[in-house]
Design a protein around this motif. Structure first.
Motif, PDB file in Angstrom:
ATOM      1  N   GLU A 154       0.753  -1.156  -0.066  1.00  0.00           N
ATOM      2  CA  GLU A 154       0.068   0.021  -0.139  1.00  0.00           C
ATOM      3  C   GLU A 154       0.972   1.251   0.093  1.00  0.00           C
ATOM      4  OE1 GLU A 154      -3.305   0.561  -0.068  1.00  0.00           O
ATOM      5  OE2 GLU A 154      -4.195  -1.250   0.314  1.00  0.00           O
ATOM      6  N   ARG A 155       1.827   1.382   0.836  1.00  0.00           N
ATOM      7  CA  ARG A 155       2.799   2.365   0.949  1.00  0.00           C
ATOM      8  C   ARG A 155       3.211   2.699  -0.378  1.00  0.00           C
ATOM      9  NH1 ARG A 155       7.762   3.116   5.257  1.00  0.00           N
ATOM     10  NH2 ARG A 155       8.260   5.266   4.590  1.00  0.00           N
ATOM     11  N   GLN A 156       4.007   1.604  -1.079  1.00  0.00           N
ATOM     12  CA  GLN A 156       4.834   1.668  -2.495  1.00  0.00           C
ATOM     13  C   GLN A 156       3.652   2.330  -3.392  1.00  0.00           C
ATOM     14  OE1 GLN A 156       6.013  -2.413  -2.622  1.00  0.00           O
ATOM     15  NE2 GLN A 156       8.002  -1.828  -2.057  1.00  0.00           N
ATOM     16  N   SER A 157       2.273   1.837  -3.514  1.00  0.00           N
ATOM     17  CA  SER A 157       1.687   2.280  -4.731  1.00  0.00           C
ATOM     18  C   SER A 157       1.089   3.698  -4.219  1.00  0.00           C
ATOM     19  CB  SER A 157       0.517   1.405  -4.773  1.00  0.00           C
ATOM     20  OG  SER A 157      -0.369   1.198  -3.613  1.00  0.00           O
ATOM     21  N   ARG A 158       1.053   3.859  -3.087  1.00  0.00           N
ATOM     22  CA  ARG A 158       0.634   5.425  -2.691  1.00  0.00           C
ATOM     23  C   ARG A 158       1.615   6.426  -3.056  1.00  0.00           C
ATOM     24  NH1 ARG A 158       0.316   4.916   2.511  1.00  0.00           N
ATOM     25  NH2 ARG A 158      -1.599   3.655   2.341  1.00  0.00           N
ATOM     26  N   LYS A 159       2.767   6.006  -2.886  1.00  0.00           N
ATOM     27  CA  LYS A 159       4.213   6.860  -3.234  1.00  0.00           C
ATOM     28  C   LYS A 159       3.957   7.143  -4.714  1.00  0.00           C
ATOM     29  CE  LYS A 159       7.710   9.179  -2.681  1.00  0.00           C
ATOM     30  NZ  LYS A 159       7.733  10.796  -2.433  1.00  0.00           N
ATOM     31  N   ILE A 160       3.935   6.050  -5.430  1.00  0.00           N
ATOM     32  CA  ILE A 160       4.039   6.004  -6.928  1.00  0.00           C
ATOM     33  C   ILE A 160       2.912   7.020  -7.383  1.00  0.00           C
ATOM     34  CG2 ILE A 160       3.374   4.868  -9.108  1.00  0.00           C
ATOM     35  CD1 ILE A 160       4.700   2.300  -7.853  1.00  0.00           C
ATOM     36  N   TRP A 161       1.545   6.975  -6.853  1.00  0.00           N
ATOM     37  CA  TRP A 161       0.496   7.571  -7.056  1.00  0.00           C
ATOM     38  C   TRP A 161       0.569   9.219  -6.715  1.00  0.00           C
ATOM     39  CZ3 TRP A 161      -4.055   7.087  -9.631  1.00  0.00           C
ATOM     40  CH2 TRP A 161      -5.013   8.203  -9.263  1.00  0.00           C
ATOM     41  N   THR A 162       1.313   9.463  -5.576  1.00  0.00           N
ATOM     42  CA  THR A 162       1.228  10.854  -5.267  1.00  0.00           C
ATOM     43  C   THR A 162       2.264  11.429  -6.166  1.00  0.00           C
ATOM     44  OG1 THR A 162       2.861   9.988  -3.284  1.00  0.00           O
ATOM     45  CG2 THR A 162       0.325  10.543  -2.890  1.00  0.00           C
ATOM     46  N   ASP A 163       3.336  10.813  -6.558  1.00  0.00           N
ATOM     47  CA  ASP A 163       4.348  11.468  -7.201  1.00  0.00           C
ATOM     48  C   ASP A 163       3.780  11.582  -8.663  1.00  0.00           C
ATOM     49  OD1 ASP A 163       6.236  11.170  -5.214  1.00  0.00           O
ATOM     50  OD2 ASP A 163       7.389   9.602  -6.094  1.00  0.00           O
ATOM     51  N   MET A 164       3.230  10.799  -8.911  1.00  0.00           N
ATOM     52  CA  MET A 164       2.463  10.941 -10.390  1.00  0.00           C
ATOM     53  C   MET A 164       1.412  11.924 -10.494  1.00  0.00           C
ATOM     54  SD  MET A 164       0.683   7.952 -12.980  1.00  0.00           S
ATOM     55  CE  MET A 164      -0.899   8.037 -11.653  1.00  0.00           C
ATOM     56  N   LEU A 165       0.549  12.257  -9.370  1.00  0.00           N
ATOM     57  CA  LEU A 165      -0.039  13.572  -9.716  1.00  0.00           C
ATOM     58  C   LEU A 165       0.622  14.580  -9.368  1.00  0.00           C
ATOM     59  CD1 LEU A 165      -3.174  12.392  -7.090  1.00  0.00           C
ATOM     60  CD2 LEU A 165      -2.953  12.133  -9.511  1.00  0.00           C
TER      61      LEU A 165
END
Length: 282
Positions: A242-253
């Motif tokens: 969850e942490r890894q996917s959330r970081k990808i998501w926030t960096d992308m946004l």
């Protein structure tokens, strides 16, 4: 939404199939995701699902992002992480983008036992897009550079597959300002299109893999000038945390907000600038 085939399966049945195939997506989660059956279907008549999310922020001209999962059916995490991010979109208090999400664009490949990269016709959908070089290069590239690899067969012609026709219809109708496509298992960040690429999203670092005849990056990023972000997750069958996917998501946004600031749409539609006479499907 433009039609390419008729679905023979209901949303409830499709969610049961997806939930039965993916450990990370429960049937109820799929049913509650607000998905709709698109006006198109796979070779075997499975529905191609989508959901539109309006922005939650007050913007006159919100930018449009197309999020695509599962073009390759054996990349299970590429479908599961899209469902995870759909929940993320719903919970964002400040969401500046208009999203169209297509979580599973090769359902026949996904639901085969075992799952396959190609669709039910044995075509790699990510080599079947109508890039300008398809007619001259696609089959030759497949024969000479891949040794007729059955996992990378581009099809008998560009847009020969109902799934690819439906995906192109989404691009034409939705007219995205950027496309995000999820894959696995190279564990890198890839980019095709105009401007400088991002350097890193979460633990995915930039490593541009190049373009291929008929690939989405070639067709949309190079030919149409729409930035195509390809997120290659490290594993096809193991979800990022969850942490890894959330970081990808926030960096992308964060990158998308900088790359796509709000502005009025241009007077001339993007489609008018395409070299239609050179497109093999026209």
């Amino acid at each position: 939404m433009p039609a390419s085939a008729v679905s023979l399966v209901s949303l409830e049945q499709m969610c049961a199939l997806i939930g039965g195939r993916l450990q990370s997506v429960e049937v109820q989660q799929c049913l509650q995701a607000g998905l709709r059956v698109g006006d198109g279907a796979s070779v075997h008549g499975l529905p191609l699902l989508y959901r539109d999310y309006p922005p939650t922020s007050q913007r006159a001209f919100p930018r449009r992002i197309l999020l695509i999962g599962g073009i390759h059916g054996d990349e299970l995490t590429a479908v599961s992480v899209v469902f995870r991010w759909m929940k993320q979109i719903e919970t964002e208090r400040f969401q500046p983008f208009q999203w169209r999400v297509l979580p599973s664009t090769n359902p026949d490949g996904l639901l085969r036992q075992p799952s396959t990269r190609v669709n039910a016709n044995g075509v790699d959908l990510n080599r079947n897009f109508p890039s300008v070089d398809w007619q001259t290069d696609a089959l030759d590239y497949w024969q000479r550079r891949t040794g007729r690899d059955v996992r990378r067969y581009p099809g008998p012609s560009a847009l020969s597959e109902p799934e690819t026709r439906w995906l192109v219809a989404q691009i034409e109708e939705f007219s995205p300002d950027a496309i995000v496509s999820i894959h696995a298992p190279y564990g890198v960040l890839d980019f095709d299109g105009p401007d400088e690429p991002p350097e890193q999203f979460g633990y995915l670092r930039l490593h541009q893999l190049g373009t291929y005849p008929g690939s989405l990056g070639n067709y949309a990023g190079v030919n149409r000038g729409v930035p195509v972000i390809t997120l290659e997750l490290p594993h096809a069958g193991i979800m990022p945390s969850e942490r890894q996917s959330r970081k990808i998501w926030t960096d992308m946004l964060t990158w998308l907000e900088k790359r796509l600031p709000e502005q009025a749409p241009p007077q001339t539609d993007r489609l008018e600038n395409l070299p239609w006479e050179s497109q093999p499907w026209h």
